[in-house]
Enzyme design. Structure first.
Site, short mmCIF file in Angstrom:
data_model
loop_
_atom_site.label_atom_id
_atom_site.label_comp_id
_atom_site.label_asym_id
_atom_site.label_seq_id
_atom_site.Cartn_x
_atom_site.Cartn_y
_atom_site.Cartn_z
NE ARG A 65 -2.88 0.72 3.13
CZ ARG A 65 -2.07 0.62 4.38
NH1 ARG A 65 -1.33 1.73 4.62
NH2 ARG A 65 -2.01 -0.10 5.34
CE1 TYR A 118 -16.75 12.29 -15.74
CE2 TYR A 118 -15.96 12.35 -13.36
CZ TYR A 118 -16.49 11.43 -14.30
OH TYR A 118 -16.71 10.14 -14.40
CG ASP A 191 -9.73 16.53 -14.63
OD1 ASP A 191 -8.86 15.98 -15.49
OD2 ASP A 191 -10.60 16.04 -14.11
CE LYS A 216 -12.48 8.32 -18.04
NZ LYS A 216 -12.87 9.91 -17.33
#
Ligand SMILES: *Cc1c(COP(=O)(O)O)cnc(C)c1O
Length: 399
Positions: A65, A118, A191, A216
């Protein structure tokens, strides 16, 4: 140990500081494996790493982690691609955004967000961080006076920018926004999902944080969900790394590997996405069934001048509205064959969708609601002729 990793990351990225984008994408963080000579970074599924004595880890890793070698390779590569110092990979774009907000914001802080963000970003501010005592003001980020008016000196900690925006392809001037928010002591987060680091480098334009949905274009093949954050300031990077480890929404090793593989071909894919999108935008602007086209590459587009200044090219996303209204928009989405009707974007295959009922349904009834007659295209890298033919047949006899 995390300190050690971020120093390694800086060195590994620094080695490629003078190289071209394509070279960085293929080599930064991706030295042949020291043990085997493997040219491709291995997928390390191990959740834990052996220690030679209590508190003496054998290598740079203890528990996956906190850090994992495959993820570190991706994080190093992303930091280099964005011209930052610290890169962090997350389980999704929204997990990356959440980590930024947790790092930067405290109850009582105020943020300015794009009035066409978004939908998931809007939901995070409106439904999650608002309950946490963070106030937000939507503003049209292409209107600098409106942004200035929305700022609350001393309270506005963050200006959240998306450029180009999803789904209306609005363009914001990153350099100008950085100047505005820095003058009131806040940070600028961009972003950069639509543009990708190949087309636009927000950190070099003055932004403090660059965020991606690697789901994306960076992943690029519609086969992984992931997110990333890159920053310049090492202290901010360390605070983000702390949150990444403390809240744990990390990218898994296989997911990190898929994004790393996608990044290698980002430049050549983006060149084709851009060329194909230009063809599609040209078709749509002259089509009688189409009311308006949103594409910053069109000389008449409202965002063209700023996009031309800060982007290498104009991207693969094109949106348009129809003279026949919402019904016609839904019908076009039903008729295409090469463009697949699906949410998401940025993959090699072309996608079509109706934002009002699909990706942006969560913004319905809010100030961020999108037009009902809007169709969004993620223009893929198939042959341009096939894409033009497909849209032409789908638009035929609609008006
Ligand atoms: C998809 C998307 C996100 C969210 O990313 P996930 O990987 O789906 O969590 C954020 N911003 C933009 C611009 C997006 O397109």
């Amino acid at each position: 140990m995390t300190r050690q990793n971020s120093a390694d990351q800086r060195n590994a990225a620094g080695e490629w500081a003078g190289a071209g984008f394509e070279t960085v994408a293929i080599h930064a963080g991706q030295e042949p494996d020291a043990a085997t000579g493997a040219v491709v970074v291995p997928i390390h599924p191990s959740s834990t790493f052996a220690q030679d004595a209590v508190g003496v880890p054998r290598g740079a890793y203890e528990y996956a982690r906190s850090a994992n070698p495959t993820r570190t390779a991706l994080e190093t590569c992303l930091a280099a691609l964005e011209a930052g110092t610290v890169g962090l990979a997350f389980a999704s774009g929204l997990a990356a955004e959440d980590a930024v907000l947790r790092t930067v914001l405290r109850p009582g802080d105020h943020v300015v967000i794009p009035s066409d963000a978004y939908g998931g970003t809007y939901r995070l501010f409106a439904r999650v961080f608002a309950e946490w005592g963070v106030e937000y003001t939507p503003a049209p980020l292409d209107d600098l006076e409106a942004v200035r008016a929305a700022l609350r000196p001393g309270t506005t900690r963050l200006l959240w920018c998306e450029t180009p925006t999803n789904p209306l392809l609005g363009v914001a001037d990153v350099e100008a926004l950085a100047g505005l928010i820095h003058s009131v002591g806040g940070l600028l987060a961009v972003d950069n999902t639509f543009a990708t680091p190949y087309l636009q480098r927000p950190l070099a334009l003055g932004a403090d944080v660059s965020v991606h949905s690697t789901t994306k274009y960076l992943g690029g093949h519609s086969d992984v969900v992931g997110g990333a954050v890159v920053v310049v300031d090492p202290a901010l990077g360390e605070r983000l790394r702390f949150i990444q480890n403390a809240t744990g929404a990390v990218a898994g090793p296989f997911d990190a590997w898929l994004v790393l593989r996608g990044a290698k071909t980002l430049a050549v894919r983006m060149d084709r996405h851009c060329a194909n999108a230009r063809r599609i935008a040209a078709l749509l602007t002259t089509h009688p069934a189409v009311a308006a086209v949103y594409y910053p590459g069109l000389p008449g587009d409202r965002g063209h001048a700023v996009a031309a200044k800060q982007m290498r090219d104009f991207g693969g996303m094109v949106s348009f509205t129809l003279r026949g209204g919402e019904e016609a928009a839904v019908e076009v989405c039903r008729r295409t064959r090469v463009f697949t009707l699906a949410e998401s974007l940025g993959g090699v295959e072309s996608l079509i969708e109706h934002p009002g009922r699909m990706t942006h349904a969560s913004a319905a009834g809010s100030p961020l609601e999108v037009p009902a007659d809007l169709v969004r295209l993620s223009v893929g890298i198939e042959s341009a002729e096939d894409l033009v033919d497909d849209l032409t047949q789908a638009l035929a006899a609609l008006n």
